[in-house]
Design a protein around this motif. Structure first.
Motif, mmCIF file in Angstrom:
data_model
loop_
_atom_site.group_PDB
_atom_site.id
_atom_site.type_symbol
_atom_site.label_atom_id
_atom_site.label_comp_id
_atom_site.label_asym_id
_atom_site.label_seq_id
_atom_site.Cartn_x
_atom_site.Cartn_y
_atom_site.Cartn_z
ATOM 1 N N LEU A 122 0.832 -1.202 0.000
ATOM 2 C CA LEU A 122 0.000 0.000 0.000
ATOM 3 C C LEU A 122 0.862 1.246 0.000
ATOM 4 C CD1 LEU A 122 -2.636 1.670 0.577
ATOM 5 C CD2 LEU A 122 -2.223 1.196 2.997
ATOM 6 N N GLU A 123 1.876 1.286 0.845
ATOM 7 C CA GLU A 123 2.705 2.480 1.003
ATOM 8 C C GLU A 123 3.603 2.731 -0.203
ATOM 9 O OE1 GLU A 123 6.040 4.939 2.671
ATOM 10 O OE2 GLU A 123 6.182 2.870 1.973
ATOM 11 N N SER A 124 3.888 1.668 -0.954
ATOM 12 C CA SER A 124 4.823 1.801 -2.077
ATOM 13 C C SER A 124 4.194 2.426 -3.310
ATOM 14 C CB SER A 124 5.389 0.430 -2.452
ATOM 15 O OG SER A 124 4.378 -0.401 -3.016
ATOM 16 N N LYS A 125 2.871 2.509 -3.357
ATOM 17 C CA LYS A 125 2.188 3.015 -4.544
ATOM 18 C C LYS A 125 1.459 4.311 -4.215
ATOM 19 C CE LYS A 125 1.558 -1.439 -6.789
ATOM 20 N NZ LYS A 125 2.535 -2.137 -5.924
ATOM 21 N N ARG A 126 1.688 5.329 -5.005
ATOM 22 C CA ARG A 126 1.025 6.615 -4.778
ATOM 23 C C ARG A 126 -0.316 6.623 -5.510
ATOM 24 N NH1 ARG A 126 1.598 11.443 -2.767
ATOM 25 N NH2 ARG A 126 0.416 13.110 -3.761
ATOM 26 N N GLU A 127 -1.292 5.964 -4.907
ATOM 27 C CA GLU A 127 -2.629 5.933 -5.484
ATOM 28 C C GLU A 127 -3.641 5.563 -4.410
ATOM 29 O OE1 GLU A 127 -3.341 2.714 -8.289
ATOM 30 O OE2 GLU A 127 -1.478 1.780 -7.659
ATOM 31 N N ASN A 128 -4.906 5.867 -4.681
ATOM 32 C CA ASN A 128 -5.958 5.505 -3.757
ATOM 33 C C ASN A 128 -6.032 3.994 -3.627
ATOM 34 O OD1 ASN A 128 -6.699 8.186 -3.372
ATOM 35 N ND2 ASN A 128 -8.205 8.152 -5.031
ATOM 36 N N LEU A 148 -5.866 -6.031 -0.343
ATOM 37 C CA LEU A 148 -5.682 -4.658 -0.792
ATOM 38 C C LEU A 148 -6.136 -4.543 -2.235
ATOM 39 C CD1 LEU A 148 -4.273 -1.831 -0.263
ATOM 40 C CD2 LEU A 148 -2.235 -2.855 -1.290
ATOM 41 N N HIS A 149 -6.816 -3.443 -2.544
ATOM 42 C CA HIS A 149 -7.323 -3.248 -3.898
ATOM 43 C C HIS A 149 -7.013 -1.818 -4.334
ATOM 44 C CE1 HIS A 149 -9.750 -4.818 -7.172
ATOM 45 N NE2 HIS A 149 -10.394 -3.673 -7.231
ATOM 46 N N THR A 150 -6.500 -1.679 -5.564
ATOM 47 C CA THR A 150 -6.254 -0.369 -6.142
ATOM 48 C C THR A 150 -6.918 -0.299 -7.505
ATOM 49 O OG1 THR A 150 -4.235 -0.935 -7.350
ATOM 50 C CG2 THR A 150 -3.996 -0.384 -5.002
ATOM 51 N N ARG A 151 -6.858 0.863 -8.123
ATOM 52 C CA ARG A 151 -7.509 1.013 -9.420
ATOM 53 C C ARG A 151 -6.832 0.179 -10.494
ATOM 54 N NH1 ARG A 151 -4.952 4.936 -12.706
ATOM 55 N NH2 ARG A 151 -3.249 6.023 -11.656
ATOM 56 N N HIS A 152 -5.594 -0.244 -10.244
ATOM 57 C CA HIS A 152 -4.904 -1.097 -11.202
ATOM 58 C C HIS A 152 -5.245 -2.570 -11.002
ATOM 59 C CE1 HIS A 152 -2.035 2.440 -11.612
ATOM 60 N NE2 HIS A 152 -2.503 2.233 -12.812
ATOM 61 N N GLY A 153 -6.055 -2.853 -9.996
ATOM 62 C CA GLY A 153 -6.552 -4.206 -9.815
ATOM 63 C C GLY A 153 -5.688 -5.118 -8.984
ATOM 64 N N GLN A 154 -4.579 -4.594 -8.375
ATOM 65 C CA GLN A 154 -3.812 -5.462 -7.496
ATOM 66 C C GLN A 154 -4.698 -5.926 -6.353
ATOM 67 O OE1 GLN A 154 -2.155 -2.189 -7.753
ATOM 68 N NE2 GLN A 154 -0.461 -2.645 -9.128
ATOM 69 N N PHE A 155 -4.619 -7.174 -6.065
ATOM 70 C CA PHE A 155 -5.531 -7.729 -5.065
ATOM 71 C C PHE A 155 -4.824 -8.857 -4.356
ATOM 72 C CE2 PHE A 155 -9.365 -8.008 -2.977
ATOM 73 C CZ PHE A 155 -10.006 -9.233 -3.095
ATOM 74 N N ARG A 156 -4.493 -8.661 -3.090
ATOM 75 C CA ARG A 156 -3.718 -9.653 -2.365
ATOM 76 C C ARG A 156 -4.562 -10.288 -1.285
ATOM 77 N NH1 ARG A 156 2.173 -7.764 -0.815
ATOM 78 N NH2 ARG A 156 2.181 -9.983 -0.321
#
Length: 371
Positions: A122-128, A148-156
């Protein structure tokens, strides 16, 4: 995000020193409390605390609970009820009237998707981002920091549990930009999910490396903001004068924007005390999507600049904050810096910047969509 960054750094040191750790997270609050859901604290086995889950009254007992979780090697949910006689000592010190649920998670460094590794991503990416923490108020299935979910679709995924609708629910949190709670049924047990919306830290670009820019850079650093200093004078824009800045650029206005990225959390403050520098930079910024532009100095200076740029419209006068800052009676450079930081935070948070004593609704509101 600063709290998360501090926790990640503290965990790295603890791991280097061979110390066991646990993460304490406020996952739910009923009534009032000093910290809200999403507050976190890292506890090492020798009692070092990083972060905070209360105003200081719960930390002592939290240390004992964390050590139990580490010893038993399992997640534990602990309830602190200021209205309960046994917990009254906590409530009296906290000065609140509510129930606080705190989840303790021992950190297993050999597990790829442990809570710290998820926070690190989460901290490594500058995005919501949207972060899911799963717990049970009545049962034993304390799953913990899950995905964790971001607009790029990473999902762990954490290795415990399976929630097929969770990805879509986290995407909804991202879309709405609002934290919430959801309930799921797993093996007849009710699992509550705290779905937390987390935005990246504010990126503050200070155009100007004068003495009055120094306290602004320092205060922004304390808040965990990403600070860039930009000025055309190499004698002023130096790491010696701005040791806490993330980036220092000796540059002309026309070259500045190509060296930075502007997103929804970027704020500019024009305070070079060089009229032509501020004028040229303002001209460039008005054609960007920068969500906050502040101009130091009297309003007549801003009106003059907009007139010279042939852009003195009602929209631009509203968009550019000049004079920059909130009216708190500031006189010194440090006081002015506080007023600027407060206005930037209010604008980017969509807050009114009014007095909390005059607010009739709760300060923080989280919606449980299952209710």
């Amino acid at each position: 995000m600063k709290e998360i960054a501090d926790i990640i750094k503290a965990h790295a040191q603890a791991r280097k020193d061979g110390k066991k750790t646990a993460l304490a997270t406020v996952v739910k609050v009923e009534g009032s409390s000093y910290r809200r859901p999403g507050a976190r604290m890292l506890i090492t086995e020798d009692g070092v605390l990083t972060g905070a889950i209360s105003g200081g009254c719960l930390e002592g007992d939290a240390l004992r609970k964390a050590l139990t979780a580490i010893h038993q090697q399992e997640n534990k949910l602990v309830t602190y009820d200021s209205m309960d006689e046994d917990d009254a000592k906590f409530g009296v010190q906290l000065g609140c009237n509510g129930i606080v649920y705190i989840l303790f998670e021992p950190i297993f460094n050999n597990r790829q998707a442990n809570p710290i590794s998820i926070l690190t991503e989460l901290e490594s990416k500058r995005e919501n981002a949207a972060l899911a923490v799963l717990f049970s108020l009545e049962g034993q299935k304390q799953i913990g920091t899950h995905s964790l979910h971001t607009r790029h679709g990473q999902f762990r995924h954490n290795e415990n549990g399976h929630f097929p609708s969770l990805s879509g629910d986290l995407q909804q949190v991202l879309t709405e930009r609002k934290s919430t709670f959801l309930d799921y049924k797993v093996d007849q047990e009710l699992i509550t999910a705290f779905l937390e919306f987390i935005s990246p830290p504010i990126a503050l670009i200070i155009a100007g490396a004068g003495n009055d820019a120094q306290p602004l850079a320092n205060i922004a650093d304390v808040l965990g903001w990403n600070v860039t200093i930009a000025d055309g004078r190499p004698t002023h824009a130096t790491s010696q004068r701005f040791p806490k800045a993330n980036q220092i650029l000796v540059t002309k206005p026309g070259q500045l924007l190509s060296q930075i990225t502007i997103d929804d959390h970027t704020a500019f403050v024009l305070m070079t005390h060089n009229y032509n520098y501020d004028l040229e930079l303002l001209h460039l910024l008005l054609s960007t999507n920068a969500p906050y532009i502040g101009s130091l100095g009297p309003k007549k200076k801003l009106v003059r600049m907009l007139d010279e740029l042939n852009q003195n419209t009602t929209e631009n006068q509203s968009r550019v904050h000049g004079p920059v800052g909130l009216d708190i009676g500031a006189e010194t450079a440090e006081e002015i810096a506080i007023s600027i930081v407060a206005e930037i935070k209010a604008v980017l948070s969509g807050a009114s910047a009014g007095r909390l004593k005059e607010k009739t609704a709760p300060i923080h509101v989280y919606e449980n969509k299952n209710n």
